[in-house]
Write an enzyme that holds these catalytic residues in place. Sequence first.
Site, PDB file in Angstrom:
ATOM      1  N   ASP A   1      27.455 -25.441  98.382  1.00  0.00           N
ATOM      2  CA  ASP A   1      26.105 -25.532  97.797  1.00  0.00           C
ATOM      3  C   ASP A   1      26.117 -25.539  96.272  1.00  0.00           C
ATOM      4  O   ASP A   1      25.070 -25.549  95.632  1.00  0.00           O
ATOM      5  CB  ASP A   1      25.223 -24.386  98.302  1.00  0.00           C
ATOM      6  CG  ASP A   1      25.788 -23.021  97.894  1.00  0.00           C
ATOM      7  OD1 ASP A   1      26.849 -22.981  97.230  1.00  0.00           O
ATOM      8  OD2 ASP A   1      25.171 -21.999  98.229  1.00  0.00           O
TER       9      ASP A   1
ATOM     10  N   GLU B   1      27.519 -23.132  94.251  1.00  0.00           N
ATOM     11  CA  GLU B   1      27.681 -21.818  93.616  1.00  0.00           C
ATOM     12  C   GLU B   1      29.155 -21.550  93.308  1.00  0.00           C
ATOM     13  O   GLU B   1      30.046 -21.972  94.043  1.00  0.00           O
ATOM     14  CB  GLU B   1      27.124 -20.717  94.536  1.00  0.00           C
ATOM     15  CG  GLU B   1      25.605 -20.806  94.669  1.00  0.00           C
ATOM     16  CD  GLU B   1      25.024 -19.809  95.676  1.00  0.00           C
ATOM     17  OE1 GLU B   1      25.784 -19.011  96.262  1.00  0.00           O
ATOM     18  OE2 GLU B   1      23.796 -19.855  95.865  1.00  0.00           O
TER      19      GLU B   1
ATOM     20  N   ARG C   1      23.516 -24.748  69.210  1.00  0.00           N
ATOM     21  CA  ARG C   1      22.589 -25.515  68.363  1.00  0.00           C
ATOM     22  C   ARG C   1      21.131 -25.142  68.581  1.00  0.00           C
ATOM     23  O   ARG C   1      20.294 -25.395  67.737  1.00  0.00           O
ATOM     24  CB  ARG C   1      22.797 -27.023  68.593  1.00  0.00           C
ATOM     25  CG  ARG C   1      24.064 -27.529  67.931  1.00  0.00           C
ATOM     26  CD  ARG C   1      24.344 -28.969  68.254  1.00  0.00           C
ATOM     27  NE  ARG C   1      24.734 -29.149  69.633  1.00  0.00           N
ATOM     28  CZ  ARG C   1      24.894 -30.329  70.217  1.00  0.00           C
ATOM     29  NH1 ARG C   1      24.692 -31.430  69.533  1.00  0.00           N
ATOM     30  NH2 ARG C   1      25.274 -30.409  71.487  1.00  0.00           N
TER      31      ARG C   1
ATOM     32  N   LYS D   1      19.741 -35.744  56.329  1.00  0.00           N
ATOM     33  CA  LYS D   1      19.319 -36.373  57.586  1.00  0.00           C
ATOM     34  C   LYS D   1      18.142 -35.592  58.154  1.00  0.00           C
ATOM     35  O   LYS D   1      17.979 -34.408  57.869  1.00  0.00           O
ATOM     36  CB  LYS D   1      20.522 -36.392  58.542  1.00  0.00           C
ATOM     37  CG  LYS D   1      20.336 -35.698  59.849  1.00  0.00           C
ATOM     38  CD  LYS D   1      21.547 -35.585  60.736  1.00  0.00           C
ATOM     39  CE  LYS D   1      21.358 -34.367  61.639  1.00  0.00           C
ATOM     40  NZ  LYS D   1      22.507 -34.006  62.438  1.00  0.00           N
TER      41      LYS D   1
ATOM     42  N   ARG E   1      16.111 -34.956  62.004  1.00  0.00           N
ATOM     43  CA  ARG E   1      16.126 -35.243  63.439  1.00  0.00           C
ATOM     44  C   ARG E   1      14.727 -34.977  63.979  1.00  0.00           C
ATOM     45  O   ARG E   1      14.147 -33.931  63.708  1.00  0.00           O
ATOM     46  CB  ARG E   1      17.141 -34.341  64.147  1.00  0.00           C
ATOM     47  CG  ARG E   1      17.312 -34.679  65.629  1.00  0.00           C
ATOM     48  CD  ARG E   1      18.280 -33.715  66.296  1.00  0.00           C
ATOM     49  NE  ARG E   1      19.664 -33.898  65.905  1.00  0.00           N
ATOM     50  CZ  ARG E   1      20.512 -34.729  66.500  1.00  0.00           C
ATOM     51  NH1 ARG E   1      20.115 -35.480  67.508  1.00  0.00           N
ATOM     52  NH2 ARG E   1      21.766 -34.817  66.090  1.00  0.00           N
TER      53      ARG E   1
ATOM     54  N   THR F   1      26.406 -37.235  70.685  1.00  0.00           N
ATOM     55  CA  THR F   1      26.156 -38.659  70.952  1.00  0.00           C
ATOM     56  C   THR F   1      26.824 -39.548  69.897  1.00  0.00           C
ATOM     57  O   THR F   1      26.857 -40.764  70.038  1.00  0.00           O
ATOM     58  CB  THR F   1      24.645 -38.956  70.909  1.00  0.00           C
ATOM     59  OG1 THR F   1      24.180 -38.675  69.579  1.00  0.00           O
ATOM     60  CG2 THR F   1      23.887 -38.112  71.908  1.00  0.00           C
ATOM     61  N   GLY F   2      27.287 -38.938  68.828  1.00  0.00           N
ATOM     62  CA  GLY F   2      27.924 -39.699  67.754  1.00  0.00           C
ATOM     63  C   GLY F   2      26.927 -40.304  66.774  1.00  0.00           C
ATOM     64  O   GLY F   2      27.313 -40.926  65.777  1.00  0.00           O
TER      65      GLY F   2
ATOM     66  N   THR G   1      24.786 -39.008  64.518  1.00  0.00           N
ATOM     67  CA  THR G   1      24.795 -38.485  63.148  1.00  0.00           C
ATOM     68  C   THR G   1      25.916 -39.144  62.350  1.00  0.00           C
ATOM     69  O   THR G   1      25.685 -39.717  61.273  1.00  0.00           O
ATOM     70  CB  THR G   1      25.009 -36.950  63.186  1.00  0.00           C
ATOM     71  OG1 THR G   1      23.940 -36.378  63.945  1.00  0.00           O
ATOM     72  CG2 THR G   1      25.056 -36.347  61.801  1.00  0.00           C
TER      73      THR G   1
HETATM   74  C1  R5P Z   1      23.605 -30.874  64.041  1.00  0.00           C
HETATM   75  O1  R5P Z   1      23.059 -30.290  63.101  1.00  0.00           O
HETATM   76  C2  R5P Z   1      25.072 -30.800  64.309  1.00  0.00           C
HETATM   77  O2  R5P Z   1      25.770 -30.153  63.289  1.00  0.00           O
HETATM   78  C3  R5P Z   1      25.659 -32.170  64.579  1.00  0.00           C
HETATM   79  O3  R5P Z   1      25.541 -32.942  63.406  1.00  0.00           O
HETATM   80  C4  R5P Z   1      24.952 -32.867  65.698  1.00  0.00           C
HETATM   81  O4  R5P Z   1      24.649 -31.987  66.740  1.00  0.00           O
HETATM   82  C5  R5P Z   1      25.778 -34.008  66.210  1.00  0.00           C
HETATM   83  O5  R5P Z   1      25.114 -34.589  67.279  1.00  0.00           O
HETATM   84  P1  R5P Z   1      25.175 -36.151  67.526  1.00  0.00           P
HETATM   85  O6  R5P Z   1      26.621 -36.529  67.579  1.00  0.00           O
HETATM   86  O7  R5P Z   1      24.477 -36.305  68.851  1.00  0.00           O
HETATM   87  O8  R5P Z   1      24.436 -36.797  66.417  1.00  0.00           O
END
Ligand code: R5P
Length: 285
Positions: free
Chosen positions: A34, A36, A93, A186, A188, A219-220, A222
């Site tokens: 299941d 667990e 995070r 940046k 978000r 996700t890469g 940033t």
């Molecule tokens: C955010 O402030 C973290 O330090 C990373 O920059 C972020 O979580 C990276 O996430 P992703 O690769 O999805 O942009």
Amino acid sequence: MIIVGGTATNGIDENIAKAIQLKLVKVEHRVFPDGESYIRVPEFIYDKDVLIIQSLYPPQNKHLVELELLLDTLVELGIQNITAVIPYLAYSRQNKRFREGEAISIKTVLKLMYALGAKSIVVVEPHSYDEMTFFGGTVKIIDPFPYLAEQLSLNDPLVVAPDRGAKSRALRFASKIGAEVIEVQKERDRVTGEVKITNIPQFDFKEREVIIVDDIISTGTTIANVAKNMMGAKKVIAVAVHSLLNEVNYNKLLQSGISEVIVTNTIPTVYGKVIDISPLIVQQL
Ligand code: R5P
């Protein structure tokens, strides 16, 4: 002291046990039909001091529950002094109530570990050092950046922080090798998750070796967004401690102009060059 290897260690438990010549007891575990988790400490542990190694990489919730089961079991078995070494601390995070009504997830995670008997924890580069005060016991944070900078042979690099939070990481990396640092800004969107670069300092990237330094690649997005703006650089390298990359997101990084991705083994990965963090953990225990 004895080492207990949890259900998610990526070999770091074995590396540490070997380096400090301590006995390693591997937790027995399986998953019921299941879903667990079942865990068992397969040997009677006489020692009163235990070092648990458990990373919280995906599936995070499963590995977190298994750590909780393990902590509670060891306390019930009479162990008085438990240190949990958590190479990757999941939920790090979500350390604020960014929007009204949100869970401050890392607070709950750390409160639970302490309540279940971890007297101290050792964590490699959490998202913010301040959030570690949510843990009631002793905290040791391992700063991997000077170590990572030492492992790479770089030629007069320019170190780039992809956002404000990464500035201190970039400085720690750069100060080891006497490199300059610049900070990108940046934003978000907290609802959609969309990442926007709002400012890149005026700089001549031409023929420079650029190193983008961050705590985590997920996700890469940033790092890819920053890399696209490093016009004319000789090469652009991404260095992150924790990597959650999948194939699609790894390719996204390569397509953005990144020539190399360097990460550590706090999370298992097949994407990029992986540096073993165990020697640094051993040094700092
Ligand atoms: C955010 O402030 C973290 O330090 C990373 O920059 C972020 O979580 C990276 O996430 P992703 O690769 O999805 O942009």
